[in-house]
Design a protein around this motif. Structure first.
Motif, PDB file in Angstrom:
ATOM      1  N   PRO A  11      43.739  38.404  33.652  1.00  0.00           N
ATOM      2  CA  PRO A  11      42.841  37.339  34.091  1.00  0.00           C
ATOM      3  C   PRO A  11      41.642  37.140  33.183  1.00  0.00           C
ATOM      4  CG  PRO A  11      42.448  39.311  35.368  1.00  0.00           C
ATOM      5  CD  PRO A  11      43.593  39.631  34.451  1.00  0.00           C
ATOM      6  N   GLY A  12      41.536  37.941  32.126  1.00  0.00           N
ATOM      7  CA  GLY A  12      40.389  37.828  31.231  1.00  0.00           C
ATOM      8  C   GLY A  12      39.112  38.259  31.916  1.00  0.00           C
ATOM      9  N   GLU A  13      38.104  37.436  31.815  1.00  0.00           N
ATOM     10  CA  GLU A  13      36.818  37.777  32.419  1.00  0.00           C
ATOM     11  C   GLU A  13      36.748  37.416  33.900  1.00  0.00           C
ATOM     12  OE1 GLU A  13      33.757  35.980  30.109  1.00  0.00           O
ATOM     13  OE2 GLU A  13      34.197  37.141  28.301  1.00  0.00           O
ATOM     14  N   GLU A  14      37.756  36.690  34.378  1.00  0.00           N
ATOM     15  CA  GLU A  14      37.789  36.323  35.789  1.00  0.00           C
ATOM     16  C   GLU A  14      38.306  37.500  36.628  1.00  0.00           C
ATOM     17  OE1 GLU A  14      36.675  33.476  37.021  1.00  0.00           O
ATOM     18  OE2 GLU A  14      36.107  32.839  34.995  1.00  0.00           O
ATOM     19  N   PRO A  15      37.875  37.626  37.862  1.00  0.00           N
ATOM     20  CA  PRO A  15      38.420  38.692  38.714  1.00  0.00           C
ATOM     21  C   PRO A  15      39.888  38.438  39.030  1.00  0.00           C
ATOM     22  CG  PRO A  15      37.017  37.212  39.994  1.00  0.00           C
ATOM     23  CD  PRO A  15      36.854  36.817  38.556  1.00  0.00           C
ATOM     24  N   GLY A  16      40.662  39.483  39.167  1.00  0.00           N
ATOM     25  CA  GLY A  16      42.069  39.340  39.512  1.00  0.00           C
ATOM     26  C   GLY A  16      42.235  38.658  40.860  1.00  0.00           C
ATOM     27  N   VAL A  36      52.149  51.517  37.948  1.00  0.00           N
ATOM     28  CA  VAL A  36      51.268  51.069  36.875  1.00  0.00           C
ATOM     29  C   VAL A  36      51.205  49.546  36.892  1.00  0.00           C
ATOM     30  CG1 VAL A  36      50.916  51.014  34.369  1.00  0.00           C
ATOM     31  CG2 VAL A  36      51.893  53.052  35.456  1.00  0.00           C
ATOM     32  N   VAL A  37      50.003  48.992  36.908  1.00  0.00           N
ATOM     33  CA  VAL A  37      49.841  47.544  36.754  1.00  0.00           C
ATOM     34  C   VAL A  37      49.891  47.228  35.266  1.00  0.00           C
ATOM     35  CG1 VAL A  37      48.307  45.578  37.064  1.00  0.00           C
ATOM     36  CG2 VAL A  37      48.502  47.308  38.871  1.00  0.00           C
ATOM     37  N   ALA A  38      50.852  46.391  34.867  1.00  0.00           N
ATOM     38  CA  ALA A  38      51.044  46.070  33.455  1.00  0.00           C
ATOM     39  C   ALA A  38      51.070  44.559  33.279  1.00  0.00           C
ATOM     40  CB  ALA A  38      52.355  46.682  32.949  1.00  0.00           C
ATOM     41  N   TYR A  39      50.422  44.067  32.217  1.00  0.00           N
ATOM     42  CA  TYR A  39      50.426  42.642  31.922  1.00  0.00           C
ATOM     43  C   TYR A  39      51.704  42.292  31.162  1.00  0.00           C
ATOM     44  CZ  TYR A  39      45.445  43.116  32.978  1.00  0.00           C
ATOM     45  OH  TYR A  39      44.245  43.392  33.578  1.00  0.00           O
ATOM     46  N   TRP A  40      52.348  41.232  31.575  1.00  0.00           N
ATOM     47  CA  TRP A  40      53.658  40.891  31.006  1.00  0.00           C
ATOM     48  C   TRP A  40      53.594  40.621  29.505  1.00  0.00           C
ATOM     49  CZ3 TRP A  40      54.877  36.214  28.659  1.00  0.00           C
ATOM     50  CH2 TRP A  40      53.990  35.145  28.865  1.00  0.00           C
ATOM     51  N   ASP A  41      52.471  40.117  29.027  1.00  0.00           N
ATOM     52  CA  ASP A  41      52.375  39.755  27.611  1.00  0.00           C
ATOM     53  C   ASP A  41      51.622  40.789  26.784  1.00  0.00           C
ATOM     54  OD1 ASP A  41      49.932  39.277  28.770  1.00  0.00           O
ATOM     55  OD2 ASP A  41      49.649  37.289  27.889  1.00  0.00           O
ATOM     56  N   SER A  57      52.468  39.199  39.969  1.00  0.00           N
ATOM     57  CA  SER A  57      51.503  38.095  39.897  1.00  0.00           C
ATOM     58  C   SER A  57      51.309  37.634  38.457  1.00  0.00           C
ATOM     59  CB  SER A  57      50.169  38.506  40.532  1.00  0.00           C
ATOM     60  OG  SER A  57      49.772  39.792  40.093  1.00  0.00           O
ATOM     61  N   THR A  58      52.384  37.192  37.843  1.00  0.00           N
ATOM     62  CA  THR A  58      52.334  36.654  36.473  1.00  0.00           C
ATOM     63  C   THR A  58      51.968  35.175  36.570  1.00  0.00           C
ATOM     64  OG1 THR A  58      54.720  36.268  36.586  1.00  0.00           O
ATOM     65  CG2 THR A  58      53.987  38.325  35.580  1.00  0.00           C
ATOM     66  N   TRP A  59      50.786  34.914  37.101  1.00  0.00           N
ATOM     67  CA  TRP A  59      50.448  33.564  37.534  1.00  0.00           C
ATOM     68  C   TRP A  59      50.007  32.636  36.418  1.00  0.00           C
ATOM     69  CZ3 TRP A  59      47.560  35.832  42.348  1.00  0.00           C
ATOM     70  CH2 TRP A  59      48.530  36.217  43.299  1.00  0.00           C
ATOM     71  N   ASP A  60      50.106  33.063  35.168  1.00  0.00           N
ATOM     72  CA  ASP A  60      49.855  32.160  34.046  1.00  0.00           C
ATOM     73  C   ASP A  60      51.145  31.717  33.361  1.00  0.00           C
ATOM     74  OD1 ASP A  60      50.522  34.626  32.995  1.00  0.00           O
ATOM     75  OD2 ASP A  60      49.050  34.544  31.365  1.00  0.00           O
ATOM     76  N   TYR A  61      52.299  32.114  33.909  1.00  0.00           N
ATOM     77  CA  TYR A  61      53.555  31.876  33.194  1.00  0.00           C
ATOM     78  C   TYR A  61      53.888  30.393  33.059  1.00  0.00           C
ATOM     79  CZ  TYR A  61      56.732  30.345  36.905  1.00  0.00           C
ATOM     80  OH  TYR A  61      57.360  29.610  37.865  1.00  0.00           O
ATOM     81  N   SER A  62      53.460  29.565  34.029  1.00  0.00           N
ATOM     82  CA  SER A  62      53.897  28.171  34.017  1.00  0.00           C
ATOM     83  C   SER A  62      53.345  27.399  32.821  1.00  0.00           C
ATOM     84  CB  SER A  62      53.506  27.469  35.317  1.00  0.00           C
ATOM     85  OG  SER A  62      52.107  27.402  35.473  1.00  0.00           O
TER      86      SER A  62
END
Length: 291
Positions: A11-16, A36-41, A57-62
């Motif tokens: 989420p970068g600087e934004e809260p999850g 383990v929480v892992a970022y897909w990219d 919650s890969t909510w940036d995929y679209s």
């Protein structure tokens, strides 16, 4: 000890935004797993080091569909991926609604307008325009026939970005009965919820929207369960391939449930609304990790 990746986005600087993620991680660890929480990219993640990778919650995929599908195929070649890469590939493109209709599943009537296609819009009813690759009502808007020119401008913007549009009648019963989400996990109904209308009249397609307004628990009807099960049975790899699924239903003009969307990639589980479902989810994940 099972080692499980809960796949999310950075989420970068934004809260999850995934309220369930820390709760699910803690519950898995309490059950004896390493979660383990892992970022897909994240290029540093060793996916082969996990017994199971669960897309959560890969909510940036679209915004990055091709890249995301390529990651799913790569990850699925290194470890067990839930849901499988083939399901991800099919479900990231909402042209799957046409596949469901062809299989006899009651769906909201849908037409597709790819870049270069002639623009044909309803002239006698409200309608919705949205992309075939989208989440959280991104680039979705509701129009009256008198707002045709605004809809055409949205289509031009989407087509300029290479997006294919979906055009659907606005289902008026959403304003009265809302939209129901039936969640399945580990092959059985987990819980259900109901939310109000997301697309308010006049809201710009690129404006901010509340994706789950007035969310509340719901007891699904037998008719809703039957339609949901028909939709899952029509998935190309079959319902047996799914660890989780969410079937979003609305009532058509005849009052009968129809599939609005079938969420098989990263559906929000709403465990914060249904805490009693957490043990079921943990059990199913651990079972899948042991396969």
């Amino acid at each position: 000890m099972a080692r499980v990746a809960l796949v999310s986005y950075n989420p970068g600087e934004e809260p999850g935004a995934d309220r369930d993620l820390p709760v699910l991680r803690a519950a898995l660890e309490d059950a004896g797993a390493e979660a383990v929480v892992a970022y897909w990219d994240d290029p540093e993640v060793d996916w082969a080091g996990f017994d199971l990778a669960v897309i959560r919650s890969t909510w940036d995929y679209s915004w990055r569909v091709a890249e995301f599908v390529a990651w799913a195929e790569r990850c699925g070649g290194l470890t067990r991926l839930a849901n499988p890469a083939g399901v991800v590939r099919w479900n990231t493109d909402k042209r799957y609604v046409g596949d469901l209709a062809a299989a006899g599943v009651p769906v909201v009537p849908t037409r597709y307008l790819a870049p270069g296609d002639p623009v044909e819009l309803p002239e006698d009813q409200e309608f919705v325009v949205k992309p075939t690759a989208g989440a959280g009502a991104r680039y979705a808007a509701r129009y009256t026939p008198e707002e045709r020119e605004r809809a055409i401008r949205q289509l031009a913007r989407m087509h300029a970005e290479g997006l294919t549009a979906m055009v659907q009648p606005y289902v008026k019963n959403i304003d009265v009965r809302g939209e129901r989400a039936l969640q399945f996990f580990g092959g059985r109904l987990l819980h259900a919820s109901r939310k109000g209308a997301v697309l308010e009249p006049g809201t710009p397609f690129d404006g901010d929207k509340v994706p789950h307004p007035r969310l509340a628990s719901w007891e699904p009807t037998l008719a809703e369960l039957a339609v949901a099960e028909r939709a899952l049975a029509a998935v190309p790899d079959g319902a047996d391939a799914l660890l989780y699924a969410r079937v979003d239903l609305v009532d058509g003009d005849d009052g009968e449930p129809r599939v609005m969307e079938l969420e098989l990639v990263e559906p929000n589980l709403f465990l914060w609304l249904h805490p009693e479902s957490l043990p079921v989810v943990v059990e199913a994940i651990l079972k899948a990790a042991a396969l």
